[in-house]
Design a protein around this motif. Structure first.
Motif, PDB file in Angstrom:
ATOM      1  N   ALA A  29       6.724  -5.128   3.128  1.00  0.00           N
ATOM      2  CA  ALA A  29       7.994  -5.172   2.751  1.00  0.00           C
ATOM      3  C   ALA A  29       8.653  -3.942   3.032  1.00  0.00           C
ATOM      4  O   ALA A  29       8.177  -3.228   3.641  1.00  0.00           O
ATOM      5  N   ASP A  30       9.948  -3.941   2.548  1.00  0.00           N
ATOM      6  CA  ASP A  30      10.744  -2.717   2.899  1.00  0.00           C
ATOM      7  C   ASP A  30      10.010  -1.521   2.170  1.00  0.00           C
ATOM      8  O   ASP A  30      10.363  -0.398   2.800  1.00  0.00           O
ATOM      9  N   GLU A  31       9.626  -1.635   0.978  1.00  0.00           N
ATOM     10  CA  GLU A  31       9.025  -0.268   0.440  1.00  0.00           C
ATOM     11  C   GLU A  31       7.464  -0.469   0.127  1.00  0.00           C
ATOM     12  O   GLU A  31       6.913  -1.489  -0.032  1.00  0.00           O
ATOM     13  N   PRO A  32       6.838   0.627   0.489  1.00  0.00           N
ATOM     14  CA  PRO A  32       5.352   0.482   0.328  1.00  0.00           C
ATOM     15  C   PRO A  32       4.896   0.082  -1.161  1.00  0.00           C
ATOM     16  O   PRO A  32       3.894  -0.696  -1.121  1.00  0.00           O
ATOM     17  N   ARG A  71      -3.422   4.177   4.325  1.00  0.00           N
ATOM     18  CA  ARG A  71      -4.416   3.352   4.092  1.00  0.00           C
ATOM     19  C   ARG A  71      -4.178   2.019   3.704  1.00  0.00           C
ATOM     20  O   ARG A  71      -4.581   1.018   4.153  1.00  0.00           O
ATOM     21  N   LEU A  72      -3.339   1.998   2.733  1.00  0.00           N
ATOM     22  CA  LEU A  72      -2.697   0.781   2.142  1.00  0.00           C
ATOM     23  C   LEU A  72      -2.177  -0.181   3.398  1.00  0.00           C
ATOM     24  O   LEU A  72      -2.403  -1.437   3.615  1.00  0.00           O
ATOM     25  N   THR A  73      -1.352   0.494   4.152  1.00  0.00           N
ATOM     26  CA  THR A  73      -0.744  -0.238   5.401  1.00  0.00           C
ATOM     27  C   THR A  73      -1.816  -0.874   6.435  1.00  0.00           C
ATOM     28  O   THR A  73      -1.708  -1.920   6.728  1.00  0.00           O
ATOM     29  N   LEU A  75      -4.982  -1.721   5.441  1.00  0.00           N
ATOM     30  CA  LEU A  75      -5.329  -2.863   4.752  1.00  0.00           C
ATOM     31  C   LEU A  75      -4.595  -4.070   4.747  1.00  0.00           C
ATOM     32  O   LEU A  75      -5.127  -5.111   5.239  1.00  0.00           O
ATOM     33  N   ALA A  76      -3.347  -3.873   4.606  1.00  0.00           N
ATOM     34  CA  ALA A  76      -2.447  -4.901   4.799  1.00  0.00           C
ATOM     35  C   ALA A  76      -2.458  -5.635   5.896  1.00  0.00           C
ATOM     36  O   ALA A  76      -2.287  -6.843   5.821  1.00  0.00           O
ATOM     37  N   GLN A  77      -2.494  -4.955   6.925  1.00  0.00           N
ATOM     38  CA  GLN A  77      -2.527  -5.463   8.344  1.00  0.00           C
ATOM     39  C   GLN A  77      -3.831  -6.270   8.534  1.00  0.00           C
ATOM     40  O   GLN A  77      -3.760  -7.274   9.098  1.00  0.00           O
ATOM     41  N   ARG A  78      -4.902  -5.662   8.202  1.00  0.00           N
ATOM     42  CA  ARG A  78      -5.971  -6.397   8.290  1.00  0.00           C
ATOM     43  C   ARG A  78      -6.030  -7.625   7.304  1.00  0.00           C
ATOM     44  O   ARG A  78      -6.446  -8.638   7.906  1.00  0.00           O
ATOM     45  N   LEU A  79      -5.576  -7.651   6.182  1.00  0.00           N
ATOM     46  CA  LEU A  79      -5.594  -8.932   5.418  1.00  0.00           C
ATOM     47  C   LEU A  79      -4.417  -9.857   6.070  1.00  0.00           C
ATOM     48  O   LEU A  79      -4.710 -11.220   6.013  1.00  0.00           O
ATOM     49  N   LEU A 103     -10.816  -1.279  -3.241  1.00  0.00           N
ATOM     50  CA  LEU A 103     -11.211  -0.854  -4.533  1.00  0.00           C
ATOM     51  C   LEU A 103     -10.478   0.088  -5.158  1.00  0.00           C
ATOM     52  O   LEU A 103     -10.269  -0.099  -6.577  1.00  0.00           O
ATOM     53  N   ALA A 104      -9.667   0.936  -4.394  1.00  0.00           N
ATOM     54  CA  ALA A 104      -8.650   1.658  -4.985  1.00  0.00           C
ATOM     55  C   ALA A 104      -7.554   1.051  -5.676  1.00  0.00           C
ATOM     56  O   ALA A 104      -7.111   1.424  -6.702  1.00  0.00           O
ATOM     57  N   VAL A 105      -7.390  -0.132  -5.223  1.00  0.00           N
ATOM     58  CA  VAL A 105      -6.290  -1.055  -5.456  1.00  0.00           C
ATOM     59  C   VAL A 105      -6.572  -1.523  -6.846  1.00  0.00           C
ATOM     60  O   VAL A 105      -6.177  -1.902  -7.819  1.00  0.00           O
TER      61      VAL A 105
END
Length: 219
Positions: A29-32, A71-73, A75-79, A103-105
């Motif tokens: 999305a536009d925002e993290p 790291r979230l970015t 993870l999102a790419q992998r998913l 797990l942090a999420v």
């Protein structure tokens, strides 16, 4: 138990990653913070997550760890790239860092807070997020009220549940508290062989005994 094993156990129970990925575009999305919300929906398997709670969680996690956003970015790419895989294969495709981020999420969505509460210090890094919306209460919501206050009258928990025949109880059991005659004065150290099996260092009791004898422990 390592993080990947724990995540696999949650996956096996159907708690997480039960919503199919819809492609990489749905995860960005536009925002993290919006990306965090979509990733949270996938990892918890719930589409109706509260957006305000999601915003607060993202802000706290990003403040707690300066590397969380990047790291979230990843993870999102992998998913996003693993949308056609089964949940098991999707988990296997994650790196150790991705598993840690996942797990942090997931963790604060279930616990209702971020960080680690400390009972022996005046301050810690824990931050309250939500009590009523904490996902850990959902599995038993139909039979157990959230433990903020009793919804069933004073000391409702002392009553024997309907349909249950309770065995005879010792006199004054309700006022024992810490003075219970059966209270343990100390917690004994686990047997080395038993500990070796729990930690996965041995598959059988015989292997565990041989291992701990080699380490100098009592089997």
């Amino acid at each position: 138990m390592n993080r990947r094993t724990f995540l696999r156990m949650m996956l096996a129970s159907g708690i997480i990653i039960s919503v199919p990925a819809t492609g990489a575009s749905a995860l960005f999305a536009d925002e993290p913070a919006e990306t965090f919300h979509v990733v949270s929906q996938m990892l918890t398997g719930r589409q109706q997550l509260d957006a305000a709670i999601s915003q607060r969680l993202y802000a706290l996690l990003a403040a707690q760890n300066p590397h969380f956003s990047s790291r979230l970015t990843r993870l999102a790419q992998r998913l996003g790239r693993s949308g056609d895989l089964t949940p098991e294969a999707r988990l296997a495709a994650l790196s150790d860092e991705d598993v840690e981020t996942a797990l942090a999420v997931i963790t604060p969505w279930y616990l209702g807070y971020t960080g680690n509460p400390a009972t022996t210090r005046a301050t810690d890094d824990a931050h309250f997020v939500s009590f009523l919306s904490a996902l850990m209460y959902e599995p038993t919501a139909d039979v157990t009220p959230r433990p903020s206050y009793s919804q069933r009258g004073s000391d409702y928990w002392q009553a024997v549940p309907e349909g249950v025949t309770a065995p005879p109880m010792p006199a004054n059991i309700h006022v024992w508290g810490k003075a219970s005659p059966r209270a343990a004065s100390h917690i004994p150290e686990p047997q080395p062989a038993w500990l070796a099996m729990v930690e996965g260092r041995a598959r059988t009791w015989q292997d565990a005994q041989r291992l701990t004898r080699g380490e100098g422990g009592d089997a």
